[in-house]
Design an enzyme around this catalytic site. Structure first.
Site, PDB file in Angstrom:
ATOM      1  N   HIS A   1       1.347  -8.462   1.495  1.00  0.00           N
ATOM      2  CA  HIS A   1       0.455  -8.080   0.408  1.00  0.00           C
ATOM      3  C   HIS A   1      -0.301  -6.795   0.695  1.00  0.00           C
ATOM      4  O   HIS A   1      -0.927  -6.239  -0.206  1.00  0.00           O
ATOM      5  CB  HIS A   1      -0.566  -9.198   0.168  1.00  0.00           C
ATOM      6  CG  HIS A   1       0.031 -10.565   0.177  1.00  0.00           C
ATOM      7  ND1 HIS A   1       0.632 -11.101  -0.928  1.00  0.00           N
ATOM      8  CD2 HIS A   1       0.149 -11.490   1.160  1.00  0.00           C
ATOM      9  CE1 HIS A   1       1.081 -12.316  -0.634  1.00  0.00           C
ATOM     10  NE2 HIS A   1       0.803 -12.569   0.617  1.00  0.00           N
ATOM     11  N   CYS A   2      -0.281  -6.319   1.935  1.00  0.00           N
ATOM     12  CA  CYS A   2      -1.185  -5.229   2.312  1.00  0.00           C
ATOM     13  C   CYS A   2      -0.467  -3.936   2.674  1.00  0.00           C
ATOM     14  O   CYS A   2      -0.606  -2.927   1.991  1.00  0.00           O
ATOM     15  CB  CYS A   2      -2.061  -5.679   3.478  1.00  0.00           C
ATOM     16  SG  CYS A   2      -3.138  -7.086   3.085  1.00  0.00           S
ATOM     17  N   LEU A   3       0.297  -3.961   3.772  1.00  0.00           N
ATOM     18  CA  LEU A   3       0.809  -2.703   4.319  1.00  0.00           C
ATOM     19  C   LEU A   3       1.684  -1.901   3.364  1.00  0.00           C
ATOM     20  O   LEU A   3       1.562  -0.675   3.323  1.00  0.00           O
ATOM     21  CB  LEU A   3       1.565  -2.960   5.630  1.00  0.00           C
ATOM     22  CG  LEU A   3       0.724  -3.299   6.848  1.00  0.00           C
ATOM     23  CD1 LEU A   3       1.526  -3.082   8.114  1.00  0.00           C
ATOM     24  CD2 LEU A   3      -0.556  -2.496   6.911  1.00  0.00           C
TER      25      LEU A   3
END
Length: 419
Positions: free
Chosen positions: A260-262
């Site tokens: 979900h982030c990088l």
């Protein structure tokens, strides 16, 4: 009756927050638009790895938690925390979930309440985007009538050492009074709060954290490509560099980045810089390019290795170990391992996968989910380690396989080739 907390979004960020708040004495309403999630939570079934069903059962038993899809259950709240996804759509930040949450909660907003955004986003979102939606929908104004702040989530799914409660929490407010309210709330939830001077600083700090990791992963990924071509063991080099006690942080290669982030958060920062300043954020764009192409590089290495063994990819039986985007988690959405699986399937390989943490309905068409038994390993033309789950018997993998391509450096032997 305790203070009423509404947590919008009951995913890997919102649900642990809701559980911790129950322990801290809040009356918690978990709002989620996904009826499947709410039904599971209502019968005590957790789909978030950091929240056990015992913890969920205790929250229900306390009488201070329930999940709902109905925003009327949010009426007369004291604190509302928004923890909804902030994806990219065609390279542009998509704040539709934040906007929908703000518009839905605004009618329940009352004087003296506090609203906090935790979703990762670009600097300026809280004041320029969220604030007007709340004010227009409620008829109230901040900071005169209600308090507003931002506190970036720092959840690391599957990390047993650093949990919500013992991870320092950056907090901010649109003014001094809002900051005090946000500090007071999180001081009951976590061991340490870290106040900053503005919501823009807090928003940028989250993007900095993930961009730092993103560009360093890209660095070591590209290094692994060149090291292989130079005939140098990149893993030994990383181990050697990691002995330096200062000025160095260990990053290791892999088949790409996911979750979900990088793959997303650094692009929010790049978009903001381009939109506001007219400049390209070259570090982020280069890191995106390198990490986005790592699944292709892995497939190329597998194809070459099979060719050297007089086997074409088409028709070869390939067993993939680990499909989730990170170690010891079950989330395979936005996973580079899934991209590898799709590419191999497109080339005509008989692709099977072993990952006991992943639900089979999330798998691409044509990918069979199996157990990594000795028989399954022996029948594979290639076994590919993509996510290094600790529950996998890597000694058995190394002993029982004809050929192993290991992107995580967990197997060693004459039949093993590493990224």
């Amino acid at each position: 009756m305790g203070e009423k907390l509404v947590v919008i979004g009951q995913g890997y960020v919102g649900l642990p927050l809701a559980m911790r708040a129950v322990e801290a004495g809040f009356d918690v309403v978990g709002i989620d638009v996904d009826e499947w999630r709410v039904k599971r939570l209502s019968v005590g079934e957790s789909y978030v790895e950091d929240v056990g069903e015992g913890e969920l059962a205790a929250a229900h038993k306390s009488g201070r938690y329930f999940a709902s899809t109905d925003y009327t259950d949010a009426e007369r709240f004291d604190v509302c925390v928004i923890t909804v996804p902030t994806p990219l759509r065609e390279g542009v930040p998509d704040l539709c979930h934040v906007g929908s949450a703000a518009e839905a909660i605004a009618p329940a907003l009352r004087r003296g309440a506090t609203v906090i955004l935790e979703s990762t986003t670009y600097p300026g979102t809280t004041e320029e985007y969220l604030r007007p939606l709340l004010e227009d929908g409620s008829g109230l104004r901040t900071p005169e009538d209600f308090f507003l702040g931002y506190s970036p989530e720092r959840i690391d799914p599957g990390n047993a050492r650093w949990r919500l409660d013992n991870t320092p929490k950056v907090v901010s407010g649109i003014d001094a009074a809002s900051l005090e309210k946000v500090k007071a709330f999180y001081s009951r939830i976590v061991d340490e709060v870290v106040p900053v001077s503005s919501v823009q600083v807090a928003e940028l700090s989250k993007l900095l954290e993930n961009t730092f990791r993103h560009v360093n992963v890209a660095l070591v990924n590209e290094l692994s490509i060149f090291a292989h071509q130079l005939g140098i063991d990149v893993w030994e080099a990383v181990d050697a560099a990691s002995t330096k006690p200062f000025g160095y942080m260990r990053f290791t290669p892999g088949p790409g980045v996911g979750g979900h982030c990088l793959p997303i958060d650094p692009s929010y920062l790049s978009w903001k810089v381009k939109r506001s300043l007219g400049h390209n954020f070259r570090f982020v764009e280069l890191a995106n390019d390198i990490n986005d192409h790592m699944p292709d590089h892995v497939v190329s290495r597998i194809s070459l290795a099979l060719n050297q063994r007089y086997k074409p990819v088409k028709g070869s039986r390939i067993l993939l170990l680990g499909l989730s985007y990170k170690k010891n988690t079950g989330d395979c959405r936005e996973s580079p391992a899934i991209e590898v699986a799709k590419a191999l399937r497109k080339l005509g390989a008989d692709v099977r996968a072993a990952d006991s943490l992943v639900d089979d309905f999330l798998l691409p068409a044509g990918i069979e989910l199996v157990e990594p038994t000795g028989e399954e390993l022996a029948q594979a033309d290639a076994v590919v380690v993509l996510t290094d789950h600790d529950h996998i018997d890597y000694d058995l993998v190394q002993r029982g396989s004809m050929f192993v391509f290991d992107t995580r450096n967990r197997c060693h032997g004459p039949n093993v080739e590493t990224l």
